[in-house]
Design an enzyme around this catalytic site. Sequence first.
Site, short mmCIF file in Angstrom:
data_model
loop_
_atom_site.label_atom_id
_atom_site.label_comp_id
_atom_site.label_asym_id
_atom_site.label_seq_id
_atom_site.Cartn_x
_atom_site.Cartn_y
_atom_site.Cartn_z
N HIS A 40 0.86 -1.18 0.00
CA HIS A 40 0.00 0.00 0.00
C HIS A 40 0.90 1.24 0.00
O HIS A 40 2.14 1.11 -0.04
CB HIS A 40 -0.96 -0.03 1.19
CG HIS A 40 -0.30 -0.29 2.51
ND1 HIS A 40 0.54 0.62 3.11
CD2 HIS A 40 -0.32 -1.38 3.32
CE1 HIS A 40 0.99 0.12 4.25
NE2 HIS A 40 0.49 -1.10 4.41
N HIS A 43 3.94 1.35 2.33
CA HIS A 43 5.13 0.66 1.83
C HIS A 43 5.83 1.52 0.76
O HIS A 43 7.06 1.61 0.73
CB HIS A 43 4.75 -0.67 1.17
CG HIS A 43 4.22 -1.72 2.10
ND1 HIS A 43 2.91 -2.14 2.06
CD2 HIS A 43 4.81 -2.43 3.08
CE1 HIS A 43 2.73 -3.08 2.97
NE2 HIS A 43 3.85 -3.28 3.62
N SER A 191 -2.70 -0.69 6.31
CA SER A 191 -2.21 -2.03 6.63
C SER A 191 -2.74 -2.98 5.57
O SER A 191 -3.88 -2.84 5.11
CB SER A 191 -2.73 -2.45 8.01
OG SER A 191 -2.61 -3.85 8.17
N ARG A 193 -3.69 -5.83 6.10
CA ARG A 193 -4.79 -6.59 6.70
C ARG A 193 -6.10 -5.79 6.75
O ARG A 193 -7.14 -6.36 7.09
CB ARG A 193 -4.42 -7.06 8.10
CG ARG A 193 -3.40 -8.21 8.10
CD ARG A 193 -3.19 -8.76 9.49
NE ARG A 193 -2.46 -10.01 9.50
CZ ARG A 193 -1.19 -10.15 9.91
NH1 ARG A 193 -0.50 -9.09 10.29
NH2 ARG A 193 -0.62 -11.33 9.91
#
Length: 290
Positions: A40, A43, A191, A193
């Site tokens: 994402h 990063h 994140s 997740r």
Amino acid sequence: MSAVSQILTVERVSELRAALDVARRDGGSVGLVPTMGYLHEGHQSLVARSAAENDLTAVSIFVNPLQFAEGEDYGTYPRDMERDREMCAAAGAGLIFAPPVEEVYPQTPVTAVSVKGLNAVLEGQFRPTHFDGVTTVVAKLFAMLGPGRAYFGEKDYQQLAIIHRMAADLSLPVEVVGCPTFREPDGLAMSSRNVYLTAEERPAATVLWRSLQAGRDAVVDGSRDPGEVEAVMDAVLAAEPKVSPDYAAVVDAATLERPDVLVGELRLLIAARLGRARLIDNIGVDCDRL
Ligand code: PAF
């Protein structure tokens, strides 16, 4: 030629070392951004920072089985290699290391790196084997790539503190660089997740950031009692019934210990479950600079 077609992707350590030897031959510096993929913008900000500070930026994409416990989401962890390649290229990476599991662990490892104490508090209480899995794979990645700098997000604050300590204790010749958390417009920390959140759950996820801000405001307003600050955070979390908190804590930013009186640099950290997702987030506050 497009940036994505120029980015070299290797799966084997031998190919990786050959490519890095070429990059370093004339004194070029190598920055590493270790990831588990499904990238994402957070990063990408690490990759962009590394690209600005190093001649070659390598991104590792490896979902590390060692840091997942039985019953956690190793098998279902989101993966999208093509999209990851595009995002790495757009942010300025020159190389992707995406090894299969047997390349990283050709045999079941009986050697582990364990940063004692720091690995047992906060997340360590809920995921007792997690950080040893992280430090073992990060130490291996450092050995495989030999980066001069390695970039990690502050979103995983405890992980960052543990990796700093590992590098110091083992005299690893790498500068560990912590980078700010990237947030969605409503404050949710980015994140991989977050993809687990349903449309109904997603608005409730902002409660972590709201709770952290309320805790920080209590410190800024003069509270020096950790119990009082944690109670402020708990109250905000309790107002969101979809969310089940694991902890809301205020600790010393370097030792991760809970002080009796709040002084110096602090970190407020929260972990909470929301549907299939387990979310973590944190914020810093420095009492000496208020
Ligand atoms: O933060 C992560 O994505 C992982 O814990 C890391 C550092 C890549 C090690 O697997």
